[in-house]
Structure formats: structure tokens, C-alpha cells
Scaffold this motif. Structure first.
Motif, PDB file in Angstrom:
ATOM      1  N   LEU A 257      87.824 -41.396   3.770  1.00  0.00           N
ATOM      2  CA  LEU A 257      88.356 -40.861   2.496  1.00  0.00           C
ATOM      3  C   LEU A 257      87.371 -41.405   1.110  1.00  0.00           C
ATOM      4  N   ARG A 258      86.659 -42.486   1.518  1.00  0.00           N
ATOM      5  CA  ARG A 258      85.748 -43.339   0.423  1.00  0.00           C
ATOM      6  C   ARG A 258      84.463 -42.594   0.709  1.00  0.00           C
ATOM      7  N   HIS A 259      84.121 -41.760   1.812  1.00  0.00           N
ATOM      8  CA  HIS A 259      82.989 -41.417   1.963  1.00  0.00           C
ATOM      9  C   HIS A 259      83.311 -39.673   2.284  1.00  0.00           C
ATOM     10  N   PRO A 260      83.796 -38.970   1.245  1.00  0.00           N
ATOM     11  CA  PRO A 260      84.039 -37.534   1.623  1.00  0.00           C
ATOM     12  C   PRO A 260      83.146 -36.645   2.155  1.00  0.00           C
ATOM     13  N   ASP A 261      81.754 -37.116   1.937  1.00  0.00           N
ATOM     14  CA  ASP A 261      80.674 -36.109   2.575  1.00  0.00           C
ATOM     15  C   ASP A 261      80.706 -36.382   4.183  1.00  0.00           C
ATOM     16  N   GLN A 262      80.861 -37.437   4.544  1.00  0.00           N
ATOM     17  CA  GLN A 262      80.956 -37.823   5.836  1.00  0.00           C
ATOM     18  C   GLN A 262      82.367 -37.348   6.584  1.00  0.00           C
ATOM     19  N   ALA A 263      83.405 -37.326   5.746  1.00  0.00           N
ATOM     20  CA  ALA A 263      84.643 -36.829   6.364  1.00  0.00           C
ATOM     21  C   ALA A 263      84.656 -35.453   6.390  1.00  0.00           C
ATOM     22  N   ALA A 264      83.731 -34.772   5.321  1.00  0.00           N
ATOM     23  CA  ALA A 264      83.499 -33.189   5.749  1.00  0.00           C
ATOM     24  C   ALA A 264      82.841 -32.700   6.936  1.00  0.00           C
ATOM     25  N   ALA A 265      81.891 -33.633   7.000  1.00  0.00           N
ATOM     26  CA  ALA A 265      80.920 -33.236   8.359  1.00  0.00           C
ATOM     27  C   ALA A 265      81.664 -33.476   9.627  1.00  0.00           C
ATOM     28  N   LEU A 266      82.643 -34.568   9.601  1.00  0.00           N
ATOM     29  CA  LEU A 266      83.399 -34.531  10.798  1.00  0.00           C
ATOM     30  C   LEU A 266      84.592 -33.375  10.935  1.00  0.00           C
ATOM     31  N   ARG A 267      84.960 -33.181   9.846  1.00  0.00           N
ATOM     32  CA  ARG A 267      86.044 -32.134   9.732  1.00  0.00           C
ATOM     33  C   ARG A 267      85.345 -30.676  10.366  1.00  0.00           C
ATOM     34  N   ASP A 268      84.184 -30.560   9.634  1.00  0.00           N
ATOM     35  CA  ASP A 268      83.669 -29.037  10.121  1.00  0.00           C
ATOM     36  C   ASP A 268      82.938 -29.029  11.185  1.00  0.00           C
ATOM     37  N   GLY A 269      82.724 -30.121  12.020  1.00  0.00           N
ATOM     38  CA  GLY A 269      82.107 -30.413  13.421  1.00  0.00           C
ATOM     39  C   GLY A 269      80.552 -30.262  13.480  1.00  0.00           C
ATOM     40  N   SER A 270      80.086 -30.537  12.230  1.00  0.00           N
ATOM     41  CA  SER A 270      78.554 -30.928  11.846  1.00  0.00           C
ATOM     42  C   SER A 270      78.133 -32.118  12.236  1.00  0.00           C
ATOM     43  N   ALA A 271      79.197 -32.863  12.291  1.00  0.00           N
ATOM     44  CA  ALA A 271      78.802 -34.299  12.877  1.00  0.00           C
ATOM     45  C   ALA A 271      79.417 -34.486  14.275  1.00  0.00           C
ATOM     46  N   ASP A 272      78.784 -35.350  15.195  1.00  0.00           N
ATOM     47  CA  ASP A 272      79.182 -35.688  16.482  1.00  0.00           C
ATOM     48  C   ASP A 272      80.156 -36.808  16.636  1.00  0.00           C
ATOM     49  N   PRO A 273      81.664 -36.177  16.881  1.00  0.00           N
ATOM     50  CA  PRO A 273      82.812 -37.246  17.001  1.00  0.00           C
ATOM     51  C   PRO A 273      82.501 -38.510  17.615  1.00  0.00           C
ATOM     52  N   GLN A 274      81.624 -38.426  18.777  1.00  0.00           N
ATOM     53  CA  GLN A 274      81.332 -39.613  19.607  1.00  0.00           C
ATOM     54  C   GLN A 274      80.609 -40.489  18.852  1.00  0.00           C
ATOM     55  N   ARG A 363      88.254 -40.441  19.034  1.00  0.00           N
ATOM     56  CA  ARG A 363      87.510 -39.181  18.830  1.00  0.00           C
ATOM     57  C   ARG A 363      88.349 -37.924  18.808  1.00  0.00           C
ATOM     58  N   ILE A 364      89.552 -37.913  19.341  1.00  0.00           N
ATOM     59  CA  ILE A 364      90.517 -36.807  19.169  1.00  0.00           C
ATOM     60  C   ILE A 364      91.394 -36.833  17.935  1.00  0.00           C
ATOM     61  N   GLY A 365      91.848 -38.164  17.728  1.00  0.00           N
ATOM     62  CA  GLY A 365      92.882 -38.060  16.721  1.00  0.00           C
ATOM     63  C   GLY A 365      92.422 -38.051  14.995  1.00  0.00           C
ATOM     64  N   ILE A 366      90.995 -38.724  14.764  1.00  0.00           N
ATOM     65  CA  ILE A 366      90.845 -38.483  13.611  1.00  0.00           C
ATOM     66  C   ILE A 366      90.017 -37.281  13.203  1.00  0.00           C
ATOM     67  N   PRO A 367      89.325 -36.550  13.857  1.00  0.00           N
ATOM     68  CA  PRO A 367      89.009 -35.212  13.383  1.00  0.00           C
ATOM     69  C   PRO A 367      90.098 -34.110  13.341  1.00  0.00           C
ATOM     70  N   ARG A 368      91.098 -34.330  14.221  1.00  0.00           N
ATOM     71  CA  ARG A 368      92.248 -33.291  14.023  1.00  0.00           C
ATOM     72  C   ARG A 368      92.989 -33.597  12.938  1.00  0.00           C
ATOM     73  N   LEU A 369      93.247 -34.986  12.448  1.00  0.00           N
ATOM     74  CA  LEU A 369      93.762 -35.325  11.195  1.00  0.00           C
ATOM     75  C   LEU A 369      93.127 -34.855  10.200  1.00  0.00           C
ATOM     76  N   LEU A 370      91.989 -35.112  10.241  1.00  0.00           N
ATOM     77  CA  LEU A 370      91.048 -34.272   9.001  1.00  0.00           C
ATOM     78  C   LEU A 370      91.219 -32.620   8.923  1.00  0.00           C
ATOM     79  N   ARG A 371      91.211 -32.111  10.027  1.00  0.00           N
ATOM     80  CA  ARG A 371      90.963 -30.718   9.875  1.00  0.00           C
ATOM     81  C   ARG A 371      92.332 -30.182   9.630  1.00  0.00           C
ATOM     82  N   ARG A 372      93.524 -30.984  10.106  1.00  0.00           N
ATOM     83  CA  ARG A 372      95.179 -30.363   9.880  1.00  0.00           C
ATOM     84  C   ARG A 372      95.175 -30.631   8.235  1.00  0.00           C
ATOM     85  N   PHE A 373      94.643 -31.550   7.763  1.00  0.00           N
ATOM     86  CA  PHE A 373      94.936 -31.822   6.209  1.00  0.00           C
ATOM     87  C   PHE A 373      93.811 -31.830   5.482  1.00  0.00           C
ATOM     88  N   PRO A 374      92.972 -30.845   5.272  1.00  0.00           N
ATOM     89  CA  PRO A 374      91.757 -31.016   4.503  1.00  0.00           C
ATOM     90  C   PRO A 374      91.601 -31.262   3.228  1.00  0.00           C
TER      91      PRO A 374
END
Length: 403
Positions: A257-274, A363-374
Motif C-alpha cells: 500500500l506504501r508502494h502503489p505502483d508495485q501493488a498495481a503490478a502484482l494486482r494486474d499480473g504484470s509482476a511475478d508473484p513468486q 503467492r495466493i493470498g496477497i494477489p487475490r486480496l489486491l484483485r478482490r479490493f482494487p
């Protein structure tokens, strides 16, 4: 920002300006005196090790660095006259190399890659169920209680086979045992209650093994392990099993949340969750130290002579920021290339047994949380959050959010 803990000793202290960073003095020590004498809160003296190479050396070498100090808790007293008592049955992290390897061999199958693949659908289901509950109740939500603690604890209780009706009663005992500020008498009561429950649970599993890890262990290895040892194994796994994952989820979401650009990349799948998870593990290092080890004989660490019987404390947050690994490791970057190694799960024979389970949950929990609540955002000022350095796993006390 509320100070993390004004009286926290140096080996768990965090930066005065950024709760995600180790204390500035640890950075200075790593550069100037990477192996230094400190006094533990119990009054015992120890060598604190802050550099990656030296920490890895200590963690990996069971022959030269014993885990017996952990028998008396994560912050041991001065060495008792005549040495430590024998390890508690089942607390295999305090066993000698041969006995430690014996128990690890038995448990390895339960945490194997195959077993984790089989468990993955359950992880996905539990994550989605907890997100559904948050969504249904609406904002605000406390992401510590409602997600970061709820998901890992629920999954680990299920993995062990602990009945759902018993879980809420065990959580306060586990919390007390993981709290470095708890009174010794309170910890003794908590351990007695947890140990008593686990011994009764082992008895129940003999009659009806069920599908959990403890039942399977009794069915497959009951002849090799005493009931007291199986109960101790269950207690140790529970104590080590979910708090670190919970802390990493809570702090990881806050960091993103303090790095919204990186959160957005993880949310939209452009960043590797691993890769993102490995960076979160390294950058946050929620376990300030894995254990206090005891030198089994005279040895040398980082050029310092360490005598037999002296304590050696490994400072994991500092080691994972060591610039000898890669430049700029104080910066959080989920796209870092190549990803640097880290010691968040230990190393070698002391590598965390449940590391792959923790990685899968993250890997499962954080991206799904970010996608569920953009629109996820803090519902309170960042400066008002309170942190928990005096705990076996560093975290934030609560994380009120809205969306």
C-alpha cells in the motif's frame, strides 16, 4: 508513527523512521563490526552476527553451533551450571544433529512439494472464503484479524488435524508463548495448557487417526516416536507454523500500500508473484533471529574468536540487507533482477520445514486480496499504526483498511 517499542533490545529493534527497516545501528554494525558483543534481556552475553555470510555459516553448521539454548526460550538466561537439561520430547529444533535429522526425515514427506501441490486447492478455498467474509461484512476491516491471521492459522490447524471446535481456545496460549514480553509464569501456564491439549489429542488420534498430519504420523511412525514426542512435535509445529506467515502477509500488504505502483503490478499480473513474495520475505524478515545458538567448541565467526559455551545470535533482517549480496537492498523492489538470496527461512539443515507452505499462502493470498479490493487503502493514518518487535514474528497489531 507510534514507535515500534521504546525499550526493544537491539537484536529486535527496527528503524526509528521506517517500521519495515532494521535499526540504523544494525546497519552500522554490519559495516564496521559484523560480529559484536551484546547483552540479552535476560542478562546473558551473546555474540550478535549481522552479515549474510557469517549468519549463513552459523545457521548451517549444527556441529559447531548447537540449538540447545532454545530449550529455555528464544532469549536464554546465562548458561546454567552443569549445562542445559535434555531437550523437551518432540521439540526437534533443540535436538542434536542425529536426532534432529531423524525427526526431519519423518516430517519431510508432510511438507514435500507433492503434498503442497495436493494442499493448494484448500489454500485457494480458504483464501477465497476469508475474502468473501470481508466483502460481505463491508469496510472497514482489520486485515490482521480478518485475513493475515485468519488464513494461515486456519490452514495450519487443518494441516495438523486439530478439530475446528478446539482452535479458538488454543490461539491465546500460542500467542502468549510467542510474546517475548509475557511474564514467565504466564508462559509456563500457556505451555502446560498447550502440552496437555496435545497429549490428549495424540490419545484421540490413536483411536481415530483422521486425515491430519499428526494422525498420519502416528499411523506411519508411531512405533518410532513416543506419544510424548509426537505431542511435542505437534506443539512445536503449531508454534512455528503460522505466525511468520501472518506477519509477512500483514506487513507485506501494508508495504505494498506504501508502494502503489508495485501493488498495481502484482494486482494486474504484470509482476511475478513468486518473485514478489521472495522480495517481501527478504525485505521484511519478520523473524529477527531464528534462535540463539551455543558454540559447541572454540571457533571463529567473522574473524572473532568465539569460545565454547558462548551464545551466538543471528540477526536475519540485517543479513538480508547485506550490500555484499547486491547493491541497494534497503530498497523494496519486486522486479529486482536477479533476485538476491535470503535467509528468511534459515538455511541448510535449519531451513524452515514449512517454507513452501508459507510461500504458497503468500503467492495466493496477497494477489487475490489486491484483485478482490482494487481500492484497498488504510482506514487510519499510517503514523497511528502500532508494531510488535517483541514477538517471535514481527508484525503490526492491527491493520484497519477500507476500499
Amino acid at each position: 508513527m507510534t514507535p515500534p517499542h521504546p525499550t526493544a533490545p537491539i537484536f529486535v529493534r527496527r528503524s526509528s523512521t521506517c517500521p519495515f527497516d532494521p535499526a540504523e545501528e544494525l546497519t552500522r554494525l554490519r559495516a564496521r563490526e559484523p560480529v559484536t558483543r551484546i547483552t540479552l534481556s535476560t542478562g546473558a552475553s551473546a555474540w550478535m552476527v549481522t552479515r549474510y555470510t557469517d549468519v549463513r555459516q552459523v545457521i548451517s553448521d549444527q556441529a559447531r553451533f548447537s540449538s540447545e539454548a532454545a530449550i529455555d526460550g528464544p532469549i536464554p538466561p546465562p548458561m546454567p551450571q552443569g549445562g542445559f537439561p535434555p531437550p523437551r520430547p518432540g521439540f526437534f529444533s533443540t535436538y542434536g544433529p542425529r536426532e534432529h535429522a531423524r525427526v526431519r526425515r519423518i516430517l519431510n514427506a508432510e511438507f514435500s512439494a507433492r503434498r503442497m501441490r495436493e494442499f493448494r486447492p484448500r489454500v485457494e478455498t480458504v483464501v477465497d472464503e476469508e475474502l468473501d467474509a470481508i466483502d460481505r461484512l463491508g469496510p472497514p476491516a482489520d486485515l490482521v484479524a480478518d485475513f493475515a491471521l485468519a488464513v494461515p492459522s486456519r490452514l495450519f490447524f487443518e494441516l495438523l488435524g486439530i478439530p475446528e471446535v478446539d482452535r479458538s481456545g488454543l490461539l491465546p496460549y500460542v500467542g502468549t508463548l510467542l510474546d517475548f514480553t509475557a511474564a514467565p509464569q504466564d508462559q509456563a501456564v500457556a505451555f502446560g495448557e498447550l502440552d496437555g491439549y496435545m497429549r490428549g489429542f495424540v490419545d484421540e488420534c490413536h483411536r481415530a487417526p483422521g486425515r491430519g498430519l499428526i494422525g498420519r504420523t502416528i499411523a506411519s511412525h508411531g512405533a518410532e516416536l513416543s506419544d510424548a514426542e509426537i505431542a511435542g512435535i505437534a506443539a512445536q509445529l503449531l508454534l512455528a507454523g503460522y505466525a511468520t506467515t501472518s506477519g509477512t502477509i500483514a506487513l507485506g500488504v501494508l508495504l505494498l500500500l506504501r508502494h502503489p505502483d508495485q501493488a498495481a503490478a502484482l494486482r494486474d499480473g504484470s509482476a511475478d508473484p513468486q518473485r514478489a513474495v521472495e522480495e517481501l520475505l527478504r525485505h521484511l524478515s519478520v523473524v529477527a533471529f531464528g534462535k540463539v545458538f551455543t558454540a559447541a567448541g572454540d571457533t571463529v565467526v567473522g574473524g572473532k574468536e568465539v569460545k565454547a559455551g558462548e551464545y551466538v545470535l543471528c540477526q536475519l533482517p540485517s543479513a538480508n540487507r547485506d550490500s555484499d549480496l547486491s547493491p541497494g537492498l534497503d530498497r523494496f523492489d519486486i522486479t529486482r533482477e536477479p533476485p538476491p538470496p535470503h535467509l528468511a527461512f534459515g538455511h541448510g539443515v535449519r531451513h524452515c520445514l514449512g517454507a513452501e507452505l508459507a510461500r504458497m499462502e503468500l503467492r495466493i493470498g496477497i494477489p487475490r486480496l489486491l484483485r478482490r479490493f482494487p481500492g484497498l487503502r488504510l482506514a487510519v493514518p499510517f503514523d497511528g499504526l502500532r508494531f510488535t518487535p517483541m514477538n517471535a514474528a514481527y508484525s503490526v497489531e492491527s491493520l484497519p483498511v477500507s476500499w
